[in-house]
Design a protein around this motif. Structure first.
Motif, mmCIF file in Angstrom:
data_model
loop_
_atom_site.group_PDB
_atom_site.id
_atom_site.type_symbol
_atom_site.label_atom_id
_atom_site.label_comp_id
_atom_site.label_asym_id
_atom_site.label_seq_id
_atom_site.Cartn_x
_atom_site.Cartn_y
_atom_site.Cartn_z
ATOM 1 N N SER A 51 0.831 -1.200 0.000
ATOM 2 C CA SER A 51 0.000 0.000 0.000
ATOM 3 C C SER A 51 0.869 1.255 0.000
ATOM 4 O O SER A 51 0.536 2.240 -0.670
ATOM 5 C CB SER A 51 -0.992 -0.008 1.163
ATOM 6 N N ARG A 52 1.972 1.222 0.698
ATOM 7 C CA ARG A 52 2.885 2.369 0.684
ATOM 8 C C ARG A 52 3.464 2.576 -0.713
ATOM 9 O O ARG A 52 3.617 3.704 -1.177
ATOM 10 C CB ARG A 52 3.991 2.188 1.718
ATOM 11 N N ALA A 53 3.750 1.468 -1.408
ATOM 12 C CA ALA A 53 4.256 1.548 -2.785
ATOM 13 C C ALA A 53 3.198 2.148 -3.709
ATOM 14 O O ALA A 53 3.524 2.913 -4.626
ATOM 15 C CB ALA A 53 4.677 0.168 -3.279
ATOM 16 N N GLY A 54 1.928 1.823 -3.471
ATOM 17 C CA GLY A 54 0.846 2.398 -4.268
ATOM 18 C C GLY A 54 0.736 3.898 -4.079
ATOM 19 O O GLY A 54 0.543 4.645 -5.041
ATOM 20 N N VAL B 182 -1.218 3.526 -13.371
ATOM 21 C CA VAL B 182 -1.128 3.519 -11.908
ATOM 22 C C VAL B 182 -2.280 2.660 -11.418
ATOM 23 O O VAL B 182 -3.437 2.985 -11.655
ATOM 24 C CB VAL B 182 -1.220 4.949 -11.312
ATOM 25 N N SER B 183 -1.930 1.554 -10.772
ATOM 26 C CA SER B 183 -2.976 0.636 -10.334
ATOM 27 C C SER B 183 -3.718 1.160 -9.111
ATOM 28 O O SER B 183 -3.224 2.014 -8.380
ATOM 29 C CB SER B 183 -2.371 -0.732 -10.022
ATOM 30 N N ARG B 184 -4.905 0.609 -8.912
ATOM 31 C CA ARG B 184 -5.694 0.870 -7.712
ATOM 32 C C ARG B 184 -5.537 -0.314 -6.771
ATOM 33 O O ARG B 184 -5.181 -1.403 -7.209
ATOM 34 C CB ARG B 184 -7.180 1.003 -8.078
ATOM 35 N N PRO B 185 -5.834 -0.121 -5.503
ATOM 36 C CA PRO B 185 -5.823 -1.280 -4.598
ATOM 37 C C PRO B 185 -6.777 -2.350 -5.103
ATOM 38 O O PRO B 185 -7.811 -2.033 -5.719
ATOM 39 C CB PRO B 185 -6.297 -0.701 -3.270
ATOM 40 N N ALA B 186 -6.470 -3.593 -4.847
ATOM 41 C CA ALA B 186 -7.234 -4.727 -5.365
ATOM 42 C C ALA B 186 -8.706 -4.720 -4.941
ATOM 43 O O ALA B 186 -9.569 -5.140 -5.698
ATOM 44 C CB ALA B 186 -6.589 -6.033 -4.940
ATOM 45 N N ASP B 187 -9.011 -4.220 -3.761
ATOM 46 C CA ASP B 187 -10.390 -4.318 -3.270
ATOM 47 C C ASP B 187 -11.221 -3.065 -3.512
ATOM 48 O O ASP B 187 -12.248 -2.870 -2.877
ATOM 49 C CB ASP B 187 -10.390 -4.673 -1.775
ATOM 50 N N THR B 188 -10.805 -2.185 -4.444
ATOM 51 C CA THR B 188 -11.624 -0.997 -4.729
ATOM 52 C C THR B 188 -12.186 -1.060 -6.118
ATOM 53 O O THR B 188 -11.763 -1.781 -6.957
ATOM 54 C CB THR B 188 -10.804 0.313 -4.581
#
Length: 96
Positions: A56-59, A90-96
Motif C-alpha cells: 500500500s505504501r508503494a501504491g 497507476v494501479s488501484r488497490p485490489a479491493d476498490t
C-alpha cells in the motif's frame, strides 16, 4: 470548498503549517488529475487499513510520482517526460 494552499513564489511548492511540500504538476489535465487523486485516496485508505503494508505504501508512492509530487521534479522534466509520467499506468488497490 477548501481554500487553496499558499504557494511559493515560483509555484513549485505549497506551504502547509509552515512546511513546504512539492506541488502537483500544474500541466496535468484536469480529468487525469482527478483520476490520480482518486487513486491516491484509495491507496491512502488501503495504507491505513493495512497499517502501512509495503504494497500500500508503494501504491501511494507510485501515485505521487505520477502527480509529480515525488521523483524527478516536474520542472526538471521535458514536456514529453512529464506527459509520460502522468499518463503511466497507476494501479488501484485490489479491493476498490
Amino acid at each position: 470548498m477548501a481554500e487553496e494552499p499558499e504557494r511559493t513564489e515560483d509555484g513549485r511548492y505549497i506551504v502547509i503549517k509552515g512546511r513546504r511540500w512539492r506541488a502537483t504538476d500544474p500541466d496535468i489535465p484536469e480529468d487525469r488529475n482527478a483520476e490520480l487523486r482518486s487513486i491516491l485516496m484509495a491507496w491512502r485508505r488501503e495504507a491505513k487499513r493495512t497499517s502501512g503494508a509495503p504494497e500500500s505504501r508503494a501504491g501511494v508512492h507510485a501515485t505521487k510520482v505520477a502527480l509529480g509530487e515525488r521523483g524527478t521534479p516536474w520542472w526538471e522534466q521535458s514536456d514529453d517526460e512529464r506527459r509520460a509520467r502522468w499518463e503511466s499506468e497507476v494501479s488501484r488497490p485490489a479491493d476498490t
